[in-house]
Design a protein around this motif. Sequence first.
Motif, PDB file in Angstrom:
ATOM      1  N   ALA A 319       0.997  -0.934   0.041  1.00  0.00           N
ATOM      2  CA  ALA A 319      -0.079   0.203   0.083  1.00  0.00           C
ATOM      3  C   ALA A 319       0.796   1.321  -0.153  1.00  0.00           C
ATOM      4  CB  ALA A 319      -0.836  -0.053   1.447  1.00  0.00           C
ATOM      5  N   LEU A 320       0.260   2.114  -0.886  1.00  0.00           N
ATOM      6  CA  LEU A 320       1.021   3.796  -0.325  1.00  0.00           C
ATOM      7  C   LEU A 320       1.918   3.532   0.591  1.00  0.00           C
ATOM      8  CD1 LEU A 320      -0.809   5.355  -3.144  1.00  0.00           C
ATOM      9  CD2 LEU A 320       1.594   4.684  -3.460  1.00  0.00           C
ATOM     10  N   PRO A 321       2.500   4.488   1.421  1.00  0.00           N
ATOM     11  CA  PRO A 321       2.395   4.696   2.946  1.00  0.00           C
ATOM     12  C   PRO A 321       1.749   6.546   3.120  1.00  0.00           C
ATOM     13  CG  PRO A 321       4.376   4.504   1.853  1.00  0.00           C
ATOM     14  CD  PRO A 321       3.410   5.314   1.119  1.00  0.00           C
ATOM     15  N   GLN A 322       0.563   6.018   4.333  1.00  0.00           N
ATOM     16  CA  GLN A 322      -0.315   7.401   4.788  1.00  0.00           C
ATOM     17  C   GLN A 322       0.414   8.527   5.763  1.00  0.00           C
ATOM     18  OE1 GLN A 322      -3.496   6.405   6.633  1.00  0.00           O
ATOM     19  NE2 GLN A 322      -4.756   8.656   6.814  1.00  0.00           N
ATOM     20  N   LEU A 323       0.336   9.494   5.533  1.00  0.00           N
ATOM     21  CA  LEU A 323       0.961  10.893   6.056  1.00  0.00           C
ATOM     22  C   LEU A 323      -0.051  11.397   7.430  1.00  0.00           C
ATOM     23  CD1 LEU A 323       3.562  12.499   6.174  1.00  0.00           C
ATOM     24  CD2 LEU A 323       2.826  14.448   5.079  1.00  0.00           C
ATOM     25  N   ARG A 324       0.149  11.952   8.486  1.00  0.00           N
ATOM     26  CA  ARG A 324      -0.541  11.776   9.545  1.00  0.00           C
ATOM     27  C   ARG A 324      -0.988  13.301   9.825  1.00  0.00           C
ATOM     28  NH1 ARG A 324      -0.312  10.256  16.076  1.00  0.00           N
ATOM     29  NH2 ARG A 324      -2.694  10.462  16.524  1.00  0.00           N
ATOM     30  N   ILE A 325      -1.730  13.960   9.293  1.00  0.00           N
ATOM     31  CA  ILE A 325      -1.740  15.095   9.121  1.00  0.00           C
ATOM     32  C   ILE A 325      -2.833  15.964  10.158  1.00  0.00           C
ATOM     33  CG2 ILE A 325      -1.838  15.043   6.921  1.00  0.00           C
ATOM     34  CD1 ILE A 325      -4.245  15.359   5.847  1.00  0.00           C
ATOM     35  N   GLY A 326      -2.436  17.076  10.254  1.00  0.00           N
ATOM     36  CA  GLY A 326      -3.930  17.657  11.069  1.00  0.00           C
ATOM     37  C   GLY A 326      -4.017  19.176  11.006  1.00  0.00           C
ATOM     38  N   VAL A 327      -4.687  19.955  12.023  1.00  0.00           N
ATOM     39  CA  VAL A 327      -4.081  21.897  11.376  1.00  0.00           C
ATOM     40  C   VAL A 327      -3.575  22.325  12.999  1.00  0.00           C
ATOM     41  CG1 VAL A 327      -5.885  23.989  11.235  1.00  0.00           C
ATOM     42  CG2 VAL A 327      -6.297  21.464  10.018  1.00  0.00           C
ATOM     43  N   ASN A 328      -2.975  23.387  12.443  1.00  0.00           N
ATOM     44  CA  ASN A 328      -2.020  24.137  13.559  1.00  0.00           C
ATOM     45  C   ASN A 328      -3.001  25.257  14.149  1.00  0.00           C
ATOM     46  OD1 ASN A 328      -2.310  26.141  11.311  1.00  0.00           O
ATOM     47  ND2 ASN A 328       0.134  25.884  11.233  1.00  0.00           N
ATOM     48  N   ASP A 329      -2.557  26.169  15.015  1.00  0.00           N
ATOM     49  CA  ASP A 329      -3.381  27.243  15.584  1.00  0.00           C
ATOM     50  C   ASP A 329      -4.135  28.001  14.279  1.00  0.00           C
ATOM     51  OD1 ASP A 329      -3.139  25.657  17.918  1.00  0.00           O
ATOM     52  OD2 ASP A 329      -0.922  27.040  18.280  1.00  0.00           O
ATOM     53  N   GLU A 330      -3.626  28.081  12.781  1.00  0.00           N
ATOM     54  CA  GLU A 330      -4.047  29.401  12.386  1.00  0.00           C
ATOM     55  C   GLU A 330      -4.571  29.264  11.812  1.00  0.00           C
ATOM     56  OE1 GLU A 330      -0.026  31.241  10.457  1.00  0.00           O
ATOM     57  OE2 GLU A 330       1.151  31.718  12.326  1.00  0.00           O
ATOM     58  N   GLY A 331      -4.926  27.371  11.503  1.00  0.00           N
ATOM     59  CA  GLY A 331      -5.872  27.164  10.412  1.00  0.00           C
ATOM     60  C   GLY A 331      -5.634  26.313   9.425  1.00  0.00           C
ATOM     61  N   TYR A 332      -3.686  26.184   8.892  1.00  0.00           N
ATOM     62  CA  TYR A 332      -3.726  25.610   8.010  1.00  0.00           C
ATOM     63  C   TYR A 332      -3.141  23.779   8.189  1.00  0.00           C
ATOM     64  CZ  TYR A 332      -2.383  30.370   6.449  1.00  0.00           C
ATOM     65  OH  TYR A 332      -2.463  31.870   6.117  1.00  0.00           O
ATOM     66  N   LEU A 333      -3.278  23.514   7.174  1.00  0.00           N
ATOM     67  CA  LEU A 333      -3.036  21.497   6.810  1.00  0.00           C
ATOM     68  C   LEU A 333      -1.088  21.895   7.784  1.00  0.00           C
ATOM     69  CD1 LEU A 333      -4.864  20.344   4.069  1.00  0.00           C
ATOM     70  CD2 LEU A 333      -5.541  19.763   6.754  1.00  0.00           C
ATOM     71  N   GLU A 334      -1.208  20.576   8.253  1.00  0.00           N
ATOM     72  CA  GLU A 334       0.154  20.423   8.390  1.00  0.00           C
ATOM     73  C   GLU A 334       0.619  18.620   9.372  1.00  0.00           C
ATOM     74  OE1 GLU A 334       1.429  22.174  12.372  1.00  0.00           O
ATOM     75  OE2 GLU A 334       0.229  20.928  13.371  1.00  0.00           O
ATOM     76  N   ALA A 335       2.211  18.343   8.698  1.00  0.00           N
ATOM     77  CA  ALA A 335       1.871  16.685   8.789  1.00  0.00           C
ATOM     78  C   ALA A 335       2.204  17.442  10.387  1.00  0.00           C
ATOM     79  CB  ALA A 335       3.390  16.833   8.235  1.00  0.00           C
ATOM     80  N   LEU A 336       2.071  15.940  11.033  1.00  0.00           N
ATOM     81  CA  LEU A 336       2.411  15.395  12.673  1.00  0.00           C
ATOM     82  C   LEU A 336       3.444  14.849  12.557  1.00  0.00           C
ATOM     83  CD1 LEU A 336      -1.593  15.236  13.525  1.00  0.00           C
ATOM     84  CD2 LEU A 336       0.075  16.822  13.168  1.00  0.00           C
ATOM     85  N   SER A 337       4.243  13.989  11.342  1.00  0.00           N
ATOM     86  CA  SER A 337       5.186  13.103  11.648  1.00  0.00           C
ATOM     87  C   SER A 337       5.354  12.323  10.666  1.00  0.00           C
ATOM     88  CB  SER A 337       4.787  11.771  12.287  1.00  0.00           C
ATOM     89  OG  SER A 337       3.840  11.299  11.504  1.00  0.00           O
ATOM     90  N   ASP A 338       6.821  12.119  10.421  1.00  0.00           N
ATOM     91  CA  ASP A 338       7.132  11.887   8.831  1.00  0.00           C
ATOM     92  C   ASP A 338       6.263  10.210   8.370  1.00  0.00           C
ATOM     93  OD1 ASP A 338       8.782  11.321   6.551  1.00  0.00           O
ATOM     94  OD2 ASP A 338      10.063  11.411   7.481  1.00  0.00           O
ATOM     95  N   PHE A 339       6.340  10.394   7.280  1.00  0.00           N
ATOM     96  CA  PHE A 339       5.779   8.716   7.142  1.00  0.00           C
ATOM     97  C   PHE A 339       6.231   7.505   7.675  1.00  0.00           C
ATOM     98  CE2 PHE A 339       5.981  11.059   3.058  1.00  0.00           C
ATOM     99  CZ  PHE A 339       4.595  10.526   2.323  1.00  0.00           C
ATOM    100  N   GLU A 340       5.796   6.739   8.680  1.00  0.00           N
ATOM    101  CA  GLU A 340       6.148   5.451   8.871  1.00  0.00           C
ATOM    102  C   GLU A 340       6.782   4.758   8.191  1.00  0.00           C
ATOM    103  OE1 GLU A 340       3.357   4.080  12.027  1.00  0.00           O
ATOM    104  OE2 GLU A 340       3.361   6.071  13.194  1.00  0.00           O
ATOM    105  N   GLU A 341       6.144   4.334   6.923  1.00  0.00           N
ATOM    106  CA  GLU A 341       7.619   3.613   5.853  1.00  0.00           C
ATOM    107  C   GLU A 341       7.449   4.242   4.663  1.00  0.00           C
ATOM    108  OE1 GLU A 341       3.249   3.674   5.688  1.00  0.00           O
ATOM    109  OE2 GLU A 341       3.508   2.632   7.395  1.00  0.00           O
ATOM    110  N   PRO A 342       9.175   3.551   4.713  1.00  0.00           N
ATOM    111  CA  PRO A 342       9.516   4.359   3.783  1.00  0.00           C
ATOM    112  C   PRO A 342       8.991   4.634   2.541  1.00  0.00           C
ATOM    113  CG  PRO A 342      10.943   2.646   5.264  1.00  0.00           C
ATOM    114  CD  PRO A 342       9.148   2.444   5.210  1.00  0.00           C
ATOM    115  N   VAL A 343       9.023   5.477   1.909  1.00  0.00           N
ATOM    116  CA  VAL A 343       8.102   5.607   0.186  1.00  0.00           C
ATOM    117  C   VAL A 343       8.846   5.520  -1.270  1.00  0.00           C
ATOM    118  CG1 VAL A 343       6.967   8.047   1.059  1.00  0.00           C
ATOM    119  CG2 VAL A 343       8.776   7.938   0.437  1.00  0.00           C
ATOM    120  N   GLY A 344       7.843   5.202  -1.795  1.00  0.00           N
ATOM    121  CA  GLY A 344       8.817   4.242  -2.646  1.00  0.00           C
ATOM    122  C   GLY A 344       8.711   2.833  -2.974  1.00  0.00           C
ATOM    123  N   PRO A 345       9.382   2.393  -4.550  1.00  0.00           N
ATOM    124  CA  PRO A 345       9.392   0.913  -4.238  1.00  0.00           C
ATOM    125  C   PRO A 345       9.920  -0.494  -3.744  1.00  0.00           C
ATOM    126  CG  PRO A 345      10.880   2.189  -6.128  1.00  0.00           C
ATOM    127  CD  PRO A 345      10.026   2.661  -5.256  1.00  0.00           C
TER     128      PRO A 345
END
Length: 351
Positions: A319-345
Motif C-alpha cells: 500500500a501507499l504510505p499515509q502521512l498523518r496530518i492535522g491543523v495548526n493554530d492558524e488553521g493551516y494543514l500540517e504534518a504531524l510526523s514523517d511517513f512511518e514506512e519508507p516511500v517508493g518501490p
Amino acid sequence: MSSQDIPEENLPAAQRGTHAPKPADDKNPFADPGLPPHEHRIQDIDERAAKRSERTVALLFTVSMLATIGFIASFVAIPHDKSIYVFPLGHVNAMNLALGLTLGVALFTIGAGAVHWARTLMSDEEVADERHPIEASPEVRAKVHADFKQGAKESVIGRRKLIRNTMLGALTLVPLSGVVLLRDLGPLPGTKLRHTLWNKGKLLVNMNTNEPMRPSDIAVGSLTFAKPEGLDEHDHGFQNEIAKAALMLIRLEPEAIKDKRELEWSHEGIVAYSKICTHVGCPISLYEQQTHHALCPCHQSTFDLADGARVIFGPAGHALPQLRIGVNDEGYLEALSDFEEPVGPAFWERG
C-alpha cells in the motif's frame, strides 16, 4: 629422435629454414614467392636499444597503474554532482569526465605497452607453416609443445623482468576499476530511504500555488498535490527530495473511509498519501472520484484510497504510505510526523 630426423615443418620456428619460392606447375598453377629475407631490427643487434624499448614498455604499464589509481581517487574524491566547463563540450559532469579519462588512459597504455613490446622485443621472424589434418598426431603435439616453449622464450618475458613486473602490476590494478564501480554505483543510501522532509509542524504547500493550504481549500472528491513547506523547485537537490516527499491529498466523506487508522490520521475526511507508486516509483496522478481509486499511469497499479490505499490491482507490492496530518493554530494543514514506512518501490524486498 634427433632434430635431423624431424621434418622441417615440425621443427620450432627458430630451427626452420627460410620458406623457398616454388614455381607454378600443373598441380599448383600459382607461383609461391616464398618469404622475403628476414631483416633484423635495431633492438635485435643493439642491447642498448632493447633496453630503451624495455623502459618504454615499462613506462606505459606504470602509467596504466597510475591512471587506475587516479580512477579510484576520482570516484572517491569528486562530488557526483560537480560540473566543470570544458571547451568545446560546455559544462560536463566532473566525475564522469575524470573516470572516463583515467580509465581510458589505463586501458590504452596497457594495449600500447603490449603492442610496443611485440613490435620491438618479441621475435618478428616470419615462418611458413603448412596446413595439416585436424587430428593431432603425436608429432603435431610435440610440435605444439615445442612452439609454445619457443614462443615463451622469444617473448623474453623471463629475461625482461622489468616488463614482466610492470605488466603484472598494470593487469592486477586495472580490474580494480570495475570492482569499485560494481561495489558502489552511487552513494550508499544509508537511512535516506526511511526519511523525508516531512516532520511534525511542517505545513502542506500546494504544488501549483506554492501557498499553505487550509481544509477549506480542498473540496470533497478532489485530488490535490502538496509538498513540504520550505522546499522550492529552484533548490539544489529539489528533485531528490520531492521524489520522496511528493504528497497527494484527497477529501472523502468521513463515513466513506473504511480503514480505522486512515480515519484517525486524516482531518475532516482529508487523507494524505505518498504520490510515489510502490511498484517502480512512478508519480500517481489519476483519481477516480466515484470509486476512490488512485491509478498509476505507468503499469496500472490501482490503490483504494478509502481503505488504507491498499493495492487492488496491478504489480505494486504494498500500500501507499499515509502521512498523518492535522491543523495548526492558524488553521493551516500540517504534518504531524514523517511517513512511518519508507516511500517508493520494493522497499520490503530491499531490506
